[in-house]
Design a protein around this motif. Structure first.
Motif, mmCIF file in Angstrom:
data_model
loop_
_atom_site.group_PDB
_atom_site.id
_atom_site.type_symbol
_atom_site.label_atom_id
_atom_site.label_comp_id
_atom_site.label_asym_id
_atom_site.label_seq_id
_atom_site.Cartn_x
_atom_site.Cartn_y
_atom_site.Cartn_z
ATOM 1 N N ALA A 78 -8.842 3.107 23.317
ATOM 2 C CA ALA A 78 -8.690 1.693 23.669
ATOM 3 C C ALA A 78 -10.054 1.101 23.972
ATOM 4 N N SER A 79 -10.903 1.875 24.687
ATOM 5 C CA SER A 79 -12.200 1.309 25.042
ATOM 6 C C SER A 79 -13.104 1.210 23.813
ATOM 7 N N ASN A 80 -12.949 2.140 22.857
ATOM 8 C CA ASN A 80 -13.792 2.095 21.659
ATOM 9 C C ASN A 80 -13.502 0.870 20.801
ATOM 10 N N LEU A 81 -12.285 0.382 20.837
ATOM 11 C CA LEU A 81 -11.956 -0.774 20.000
ATOM 12 C C LEU A 81 -11.917 -2.070 20.801
ATOM 13 N N SER A 82 -12.236 -1.971 22.093
ATOM 14 C CA SER A 82 -12.103 -3.180 22.909
ATOM 15 C C SER A 82 -13.148 -4.236 22.562
ATOM 16 N N GLY A 83 -14.285 -3.799 21.950
ATOM 17 C CA GLY A 83 -15.307 -4.778 21.569
ATOM 18 C C GLY A 83 -15.118 -5.333 20.166
ATOM 19 N N VAL A 84 -14.013 -4.923 19.495
ATOM 20 C CA VAL A 84 -13.744 -5.374 18.117
ATOM 21 C C VAL A 84 -12.835 -6.597 18.176
ATOM 22 N N ARG A 85 -13.304 -7.722 17.645
ATOM 23 C CA ARG A 85 -12.503 -8.950 17.758
ATOM 24 C C ARG A 85 -11.350 -9.013 16.761
ATOM 25 N N HIS A 86 -11.597 -8.615 15.516
ATOM 26 C CA HIS A 86 -10.551 -8.729 14.495
ATOM 27 C C HIS A 86 -10.549 -7.498 13.608
ATOM 28 N N VAL A 87 -9.359 -7.074 13.237
ATOM 29 C CA VAL A 87 -9.228 -5.923 12.341
ATOM 30 C C VAL A 87 -8.517 -6.374 11.071
ATOM 31 N N VAL A 88 -9.095 -6.036 9.919
ATOM 32 C CA VAL A 88 -8.488 -6.390 8.629
ATOM 33 C C VAL A 88 -8.257 -5.114 7.831
ATOM 34 N N LEU A 89 -7.009 -4.833 7.481
ATOM 35 C CA LEU A 89 -6.720 -3.685 6.623
ATOM 36 C C LEU A 89 -6.727 -4.136 5.173
ATOM 37 N N VAL A 90 -7.380 -3.355 4.313
ATOM 38 C CA VAL A 90 -7.364 -3.658 2.879
ATOM 39 C C VAL A 90 -6.431 -2.654 2.218
ATOM 40 N N LEU A 91 -5.370 -3.170 1.599
ATOM 41 C CA LEU A 91 -4.323 -2.311 1.028
ATOM 42 C C LEU A 91 -4.210 -2.523 -0.470
ATOM 43 N N SER A 92 -3.814 -1.457 -1.194
ATOM 44 C CA SER A 92 -3.474 -1.628 -2.603
ATOM 45 C C SER A 92 -2.358 -0.666 -2.949
ATOM 46 N N GLY A 93 -1.443 -1.105 -3.806
ATOM 47 C CA GLY A 93 -0.275 -0.299 -4.141
ATOM 48 C C GLY A 93 -0.622 0.879 -5.019
ATOM 49 N N LYS A 94 -1.736 0.769 -5.743
ATOM 50 C CA LYS A 94 -2.108 1.876 -6.624
ATOM 51 C C LYS A 94 -3.617 2.012 -6.639
ATOM 52 N N GLY A 95 -4.092 3.155 -7.154
ATOM 53 C CA GLY A 95 -5.535 3.366 -7.225
ATOM 54 C C GLY A 95 -6.127 2.585 -8.394
ATOM 55 N N GLY A 96 -7.439 2.441 -8.392
ATOM 56 C CA GLY A 96 -8.117 1.843 -9.540
ATOM 57 C C GLY A 96 -8.114 0.335 -9.596
ATOM 58 N N VAL A 97 -7.696 -0.327 -8.500
ATOM 59 C CA VAL A 97 -7.718 -1.799 -8.529
ATOM 60 C C VAL A 97 -8.987 -2.349 -7.865
ATOM 61 N N GLY A 98 -9.880 -1.429 -7.463
ATOM 62 C CA GLY A 98 -11.146 -1.887 -6.877
ATOM 63 C C GLY A 98 -11.027 -2.258 -5.415
ATOM 64 N N LYS A 99 -10.093 -1.614 -4.718
ATOM 65 C CA LYS A 99 -9.866 -1.942 -3.308
ATOM 66 C C LYS A 99 -11.099 -1.677 -2.444
ATOM 67 N N SER A 100 -11.756 -0.513 -2.661
ATOM 68 C CA SER A 100 -12.940 -0.197 -1.842
ATOM 69 C C SER A 100 -14.071 -1.173 -2.130
ATOM 70 N N THR A 101 -14.184 -1.575 -3.408
ATOM 71 C CA THR A 101 -15.226 -2.552 -3.772
ATOM 72 C C THR A 101 -14.950 -3.873 -3.067
ATOM 73 N N VAL A 102 -13.683 -4.305 -3.061
ATOM 74 C CA VAL A 102 -13.332 -5.560 -2.378
ATOM 75 C C VAL A 102 -13.607 -5.425 -0.876
ATOM 76 N N ALA A 103 -13.269 -4.265 -0.296
ATOM 77 C CA ALA A 103 -13.519 -4.051 1.142
ATOM 78 C C ALA A 103 -15.020 -4.159 1.432
ATOM 79 N N ALA A 104 -15.845 -3.513 0.576
ATOM 80 C CA ALA A 104 -17.301 -3.534 0.776
ATOM 81 C C ALA A 104 -17.851 -4.950 0.590
ATOM 82 N N GLN A 105 -17.352 -5.638 -0.451
ATOM 83 C CA GLN A 105 -17.852 -6.992 -0.724
ATOM 84 C C GLN A 105 -17.417 -7.976 0.366
ATOM 85 N N LEU A 106 -16.209 -7.786 0.878
ATOM 86 C CA LEU A 106 -15.730 -8.658 1.954
ATOM 87 C C LEU A 106 -16.606 -8.456 3.196
#
Length: 271
Positions: free
Chosen positions: A7-35
């Motif tokens: 709880a204390s480790n995340l207490s300084g984090v204001r917002h959390v965004v999960l990046v999800l994709s239904g299948k592999g190969g849609v460039g989810k990690s690239t979108v996460a990095a670019q975001l």
């Protein structure tokens, strides 16, 4: 207890965004990095948490795969990728003995690792924590959402490609978010056109508009389409300075627009 430390480790984090994709190969990690880079461009402090156990690709994108992760009193210290310390990373990949080790574990062990992992990173103060998840909607996602739930995650961004097959996968994602009570911030259609490296013209290789149609159907916002920029992909593949090259890429305006909507959504949530 671990719960209290987490709880204390995340207490300084204001917002959390999960990046999800239904299948592999849609460039989810690239979108996460670019975001993450787009939010940093907007002056925000960003962390990326890579919980993809089978294919952690975030360290390679940021040329950080050889980094050693150190421990402090409150857990793991994330790896900073720039001088300004405005982007920090933590990846399951850093904890594997060899980067090519596949994690072959049964569900309960994976879920325990994810919960510990989410709680054990000492992020400090962050405006946004972007969580890159494995493809699909498995136990691992439920574990991630549950581990983050006490910190009220901002929500999820669903990544799809223009083809109808991927669109079917996103429907399952939307259902998953409804079931787990995760707010859908919106849908991003990735690879929605190919930018010619010579003349910069954008050509649609696949059918267009699947993401937008799906967003309408699901009643969630459509955040935008991101073109496939071969020069940027090459920069990632070769481990060149993706951080510097990204703002010059044709994907940047699209991502900046998406990041702005995430920022607007975040300020509405806080007010």
């Amino acid at each position: 207890s671990a719960e209290v430390i987490g709880a204390s480790n995340l207490s300084g984090v204001r917002h959390v965004v999960l990046v999800l994709s239904g299948k592999g190969g849609v460039g989810k990690s690239t979108v996460a990095a670019q975001l993450a880079l787009s939010l940093r461009h907007a002056g925000k402090k960003v962390g990326i948490l890579d919980v993809d156990l089978c294919g952690p690709s975030i360290p390679r994108m940021f040329k950080a795969q050889d980094s050693d992760v150190h421990q402090c009193d409150s857990g793991w210290v994330p790896v900073f990728v720039d001088q300004e310390k405005s982007i920090s990373l933590m990846s399951i990949g850093f904890l594997l003995e060899k980067p090519d080790d596949a994690v072959v574990w049964r569900g309960p062990k994976k879920n325990a690792l994810i919960k510990q992992f989410v709680a054990d990173v000492a992020w400090g103060e962050l405006d946004f924590l972007i969580v890159d998840t494995p493809p699909g909607t498995s136990d691992e996602h439920i574990s991630t959402v549950e581990a983050l739930r006490p910190y009220r995650p901002l929500g999820a961004i669903l990544v799809t490609t223009p083809q109808a097959v991927a669109v079917g996968d996103v429907r399952r994602e939307v259902t998953f978010c409804k079931k787990t009570g995760l707010r859908v911030l919106g849908i991003v259609e990735n690879m929605s056109g190919f930018v010619c490296p010579h003349c910069s013209e954008c050509t649609n290789i696949f059918s267009k508009g699947g993401g937008e149609e799906l967003a309408k159907y699901a009643g969630v916002p459509f955040l935008g389409s991101v073109p496939l920029d071969p020069q940027l992909s090459q920069s990632l593949e070769e481990g060149r300075d993706f951080i510097r090259e990204f703002p010059k890429s044709s994907a940047f305006p699209a991502l900046a627009h998406i990041a702005q909507q995430v920022l607007d959504g975040a300020s509405q949530r806080s007010s």
